[in-house]
Design an enzyme around this catalytic site. Structure first.
Site, PDB file in Angstrom:
ATOM      1  CG  ASP A  20      -1.754   1.271   1.324  1.00  0.00           C
ATOM      2  OD1 ASP A  20      -2.721   1.310   2.096  1.00  0.00           O
ATOM      3  OD2 ASP A  20      -1.425   2.245   0.608  1.00  0.00           O
ATOM      4  CG  ASP A  92      -4.325   7.790   2.701  1.00  0.00           C
ATOM      5  OD1 ASP A  92      -5.338   7.564   2.012  1.00  0.00           O
ATOM      6  OD2 ASP A  92      -3.289   8.311   2.251  1.00  0.00           O
ATOM      7  CG  HIS A 135      -4.744  12.223  10.358  1.00  0.00           C
ATOM      8  ND1 HIS A 135      -4.897  13.516   9.931  1.00  0.00           N
ATOM      9  CD2 HIS A 135      -3.428  11.941  10.222  1.00  0.00           C
ATOM     10  CE1 HIS A 135      -3.735  13.991   9.511  1.00  0.00           C
ATOM     11  NE2 HIS A 135      -2.821  13.064   9.682  1.00  0.00           N
ATOM     12  CG  ASP A 172       1.862  15.665  11.830  1.00  0.00           C
ATOM     13  OD1 ASP A 172       2.443  14.640  12.208  1.00  0.00           O
ATOM     14  OD2 ASP A 172       1.396  15.818  10.679  1.00  0.00           O
ATOM     15  CG  HIS A 174      -0.012  15.047   7.337  1.00  0.00           C
ATOM     16  ND1 HIS A 174       1.199  14.518   7.750  1.00  0.00           N
ATOM     17  CD2 HIS A 174      -0.079  14.802   6.003  1.00  0.00           C
ATOM     18  CE1 HIS A 174       1.820  13.966   6.724  1.00  0.00           C
ATOM     19  NE2 HIS A 174       1.079  14.134   5.643  1.00  0.00           N
ATOM     20  CG  ASP A 265       4.673  14.906   9.494  1.00  0.00           C
ATOM     21  OD1 ASP A 265       3.759  14.086   9.333  1.00  0.00           O
ATOM     22  OD2 ASP A 265       4.550  15.918  10.230  1.00  0.00           O
ATOM     23  CE1 TYR A 305       4.674  10.972   8.345  1.00  0.00           C
ATOM     24  CE2 TYR A 305       4.884   8.650   8.920  1.00  0.00           C
ATOM     25  CZ  TYR A 305       4.172   9.832   8.946  1.00  0.00           C
ATOM     26  OH  TYR A 305       2.955   9.883   9.593  1.00  0.00           O
TER      27      TYR A 305
HETATM   28  N1  FKS Z   1       2.521   9.867   0.028  1.00  0.00           N
HETATM   29  C1  FKS Z   1       1.766   9.073   0.978  1.00  0.00           C
HETATM   30  C2  FKS Z   1       0.393   9.672   1.217  1.00  0.00           C
HETATM   31  C3  FKS Z   1       0.030   9.479   2.673  1.00  0.00           C
HETATM   32  N2  FKS Z   1      -1.219  10.145   3.022  1.00  0.00           N
HETATM   33  C4  FKS Z   1      -1.562   9.915   4.433  1.00  0.00           C
HETATM   34  C5  FKS Z   1      -0.653  10.718   5.324  1.00  0.00           C
HETATM   35  C6  FKS Z   1      -0.952  10.412   6.781  1.00  0.00           C
HETATM   36  C7  FKS Z   1      -0.150  11.303   7.715  1.00  0.00           C
HETATM   37  C8  FKS Z   1      -0.220  10.820   9.158  1.00  0.00           C
HETATM   38  C9  FKS Z   1       0.418  11.810  10.152  1.00  0.00           C
HETATM   39  O1  FKS Z   1       1.769  12.050   9.837  1.00  0.00           O
HETATM   40  O2  FKS Z   1      -0.240  13.072  10.124  1.00  0.00           O
HETATM   41  C10 FKS Z   1       0.325  11.230  11.548  1.00  0.00           C
HETATM   42  F1  FKS Z   1       0.804  12.123  12.424  1.00  0.00           F
HETATM   43  F2  FKS Z   1      -0.928  10.959  11.863  1.00  0.00           F
HETATM   44  F3  FKS Z   1       1.047  10.139  11.625  1.00  0.00           F
HETATM   45 ZN    ZN Z   2       1.817  14.108   9.722  1.00  0.00          ZN
END
Ligand code: FKS
Ligand code: ZN
Length: 664
Positions: A20, A92, A135, A172, A174, A265, A305
């Site tokens: 994935d 996701d 999330h 963060d 996101h 991140d 990451y």
């Molecule tokens: N190119 C990959 C696309 C990924 N799309 C989902 C990203 C999720 C981010 C999660 C996060 O980093 O916000 C958490 F803190 F929750 F872990």
């Molecule tokens: Zn994040």
């Protein structure tokens, strides 16, 4: 009081079991490298280790539905096919036979951290957890998250400890939409998030992640979104948003507890964020929150990451929680155009809810519909910009500088008949001053400041400064008969060779500072009740508060919106904090100021006070020793003329000082 560290290797025992692309970055190594970096650097040994525990059903139900919890409970017994099937209903995110157990440990760790802080067992702390949380929603897993660790912690703190106001800071990259949904109508929880947005072209692509989602009903004003519409944001952009958006509101909100959705991140090198802020920025972001809520701060890991920048960022955060000196941030060149737009939009969206933002001006009208066209143009522009200029994962950055604790934290130079406050080391030894300097002192000051014991005071003062610069001492307190006279002398001679740049913060005003250097070796910011007739130079900035320094609302606004941005841009090697007699500054404000100034010059702050103000030596010493400043209680609405004057001053100065920019 110490710093708690929560980590349990059980939370590394789940991973993605199928292909994935969206989820492959969320790996167990994220937790392993973070913890190992803390161990290798010796930081974990300096923390108080608190065991993780599983959150109970009732604790999880503080945020999630029974339906959702019951469904997740079944996942440990699912086959691989069932797990894949179960996962399809969410976005996701992936499930694993052991993820339910780990999700309970992640939430339980956050609760253990809240217990440790709220019971006073520790001052602050960090929980290294996975799966992350911000999330996940009432009845849905999302974005690698299963239970909303920080949202559960906020509800838990209110329920168990009667906490009235919780500030959640989500750095963060996101948007933690799960947290936003949870508290959007709740005025007792202020949620702040910045996030990569690119006009809704970045995940999770939500319209409600934009700056105009300010909260609903009684929660209006208690949800602050700062969208980043470009990648490549740097330290300046992050600090500008803290100084001009988050901190003014946070101080006005006056939280009893601060929770951080500590996702890394948003650091350079991260494939998700594609930003350029360096790991040492988290030392400062943490520091800027540490004087809120009497220092009660709980950081809970979210994303991150790039294993190198993640580990470095975690160490920078923990080192600040432990009270170590902050690294100097070099060449802050002010926020980029896109960041100024974002912060201006956020400020204007919240102007009506927060008196500290009352004077925010509206952004130039670009209606939303044209946004995607604009972003396409910017996209075009960006690709024109050489690819390697933009931050990509291959980007390299310098190791964060070492942050050494001087052998002595706080020293004092006092008249012999004045007792030394607890914790301070009295400086009595002092090398003789060069005769030339003594004669210079004598003929410059005919006042008592430089009589017999005056020279002793001066020689001790110079010794103290030399020890500060040599990092043998972190900060110091000096009591003298005539503050103004000594300040002039110190500053003039100080900038000879000892230090390159001195930030002089003058609280109160006795008389005009009859000198101003224009070579930039000294920057003077004077906060007082009197207006100074003319603008001397870029390096002398008088801030006038109508009601004087006793007006804490006006004072803290000037500190957050002017002094901090200036200080970061100027990047001094020494801070001279001068308390003029009769300034009227309130004790808690004085301690907050000393606390915040520790962010500059590796904490080398020299406090200069008049002997007849020795009554406030105790609180000064407490702040210099790193004890959290008491919250600023019941802040009144700042006087309109002060708010206006501050806005005008910023507009006038922003040509010279980029960090003051709040309007595009
Ligand atoms: N190119 C990959 C696309 C990924 N799309 C989902 C990203 C999720 C981010 C999660 C996060 O980093 O916000 C958490 F803190 F929750 F872990
Ligand atoms: Zn994040």
């Amino acid at each position: 009081m110490g710093t708690a560290l929560l980590y349990d290797e059980e939370m590394t025992k789940y991973k993605l079991l199928w292909v994935d692309a969206a989820c492959k970055i969320e790996v167990p190594e994220r937790l392993i490298v973070s913890y190992e970096a803390l161990v290798r650097s010796g930081l974990s040994d300096r923390c108080i280790s608190i065991p993780a525990r599983e959150a109970s059903d009732s604790e999880i139900l503080l945020v999630h539905s029974e339906l959702y919890l019951e469904a997740v409970k079944k996942t440990p017994y699912m086959t691989l096919e069932d797990l894949k099937e179960f996962t399809l209903q969410f976005g996701d995110v992936y499930f694993h036979p052991n993820i339910y157990h780990c999700a309970k440990l992640a939430s339980g760790s956050a609760l253990q951290l809240v217990d440790s802080v709220m019971t006073g067992k520790v001052r602050n702390g960090i929980a290294l957890v996975r799966p992350p949380g911000h999330h996940s929603m009432h009845s849905a897993a999302n974005g690698f998250c299963v239970f909303n660790n920080v949202a559960i912690a906020a509800r838990y703190a209110k329920q168990k400890y009667g906490v009235k106001r919780v500030l959640i800071v989500d750095w963060d990259i996101h948007h933690g939409q799960g947290v936003q949904y949870c508290f959007e109508d709740d005025p007792s929880v202020l949620y702040f998030s910045w996030h990569r947005y690119e006009h809704q072209n970045f995940w999770p692509n939500l319209r409600e992640s934009d700056y105009d989602s300010v909260g609903k009903e009684s929660g209006a004003g208690f949800n602050i979104n700062v969208p980043w519409n470009n990648v490549g944001m740097e330290n300046s952009d992050y600090l500008s948003v803290f100084c001009h958006v988050l901190l003014p509101v946070a101080y006005e909100f006056c939280p009893d507890l601060v929770l951080v959705c500590a996702g890394f991140d948003s650091a350079i090198g991260d494939p998700e964020g594609e930003m350029c802020a360096t790991p040492d920025i988290f030392a400062h972001l943490t520091h800027l929150l540490m004087n809120l809520a009497g220092g009660k701060l709980c950081a809970v890991l979210e994303g991150g990451y790039n294993l190198t920048s993640l580990a470095q960022s975690v160490c920078q955060t923990v080192q600040t929680l432990l009270g170590d000196p902050l690294p100097q941030l070099a060449n802050l060149r002010g926020p980029c155009k896109s960041a100024v737009e974002s912060l201006q939009c956020a400020r204007s969206a919240h102007r009506r809810y927060w008196s500290f933002l009352k004077h925010a001006t509206d952004p130039p009208m670009t209606d939303i519909s044209t946004k995607h066209i604009k972003s396409a143009m910017e996209e075009e522009e960006k690709t024109e910009m050489a690819e390697e200029e933009r931050c990509t994962e291959g980007k390299v950055w310098p190791e964060p500088p070492e942050r050494l604790c001087p052998p002595v934290c706080s020293a004092s130079v006092l008249p012999d008949d004045v007792a030394c406050p607890d914790g301070l080391k009295r400086l009595s030894s002092s090398k003789d001053l060069e005769p030339l300097l003594v004669s210079k002192l004598k003929n410059r000051f005919r006042t008592a400041a430089v009589d017999g014991d005056g020279v002793t005071t001066f020689s001790r003062l110079y010794t103290l400064i030399e020890k500060l610069v040599a990092n043998e001492i972190r900060n110091g307190l000096v009591l003298v008969p005539d503050v103004a006279a000594v300040m002039m002398c110190v500053v003039q001679d100080l900038t000879s060779d000892l230090v390159k740049r001195v930030l002089v913060v003058c609280v109160g005003k006795e008389k005009e500072l009859d000198y101003v250097t224009t070579d930039g070796k000294v920057l003077v910011v004077q906060i007082s009740s009197e207006d100074s007739e003319e603008q001397r130079s870029k390096y002398y900035i008088p801030v006038c508060l109508k009601k004087g320094c006793s007006d804490t609302s006006g004072f803290i606004q000037a500190v957050l919106g002017l002094l901090l941005p200036l200080g970061y841009e100027y990047n001094p090697d020494l801070v001279l904090l001068v308390r003029m007699p009769g300034s009227g500054v309130v004790d808690s404000m004085w301690q907050q100021l000393i606390g915040l100034l520790q962010g500059f010059a590796k904490g080398h702050t020299l406090v200069l006070m008049q002997v007849n103000e020795k009554a406030c030596m105790g609180s000064t010493a407490s702040a210099l020793l790193g004890h959290p400043a008491p919250p600023l209680q019941d802040l009144q609405t700042p006087f309109p003329e002060d708010g206006d004057a501050l806005e005008r001053l910023r507009e006038r100065l922003q040509a010279d000082w980029k960090m003051l920019q709040t309007t595009s």
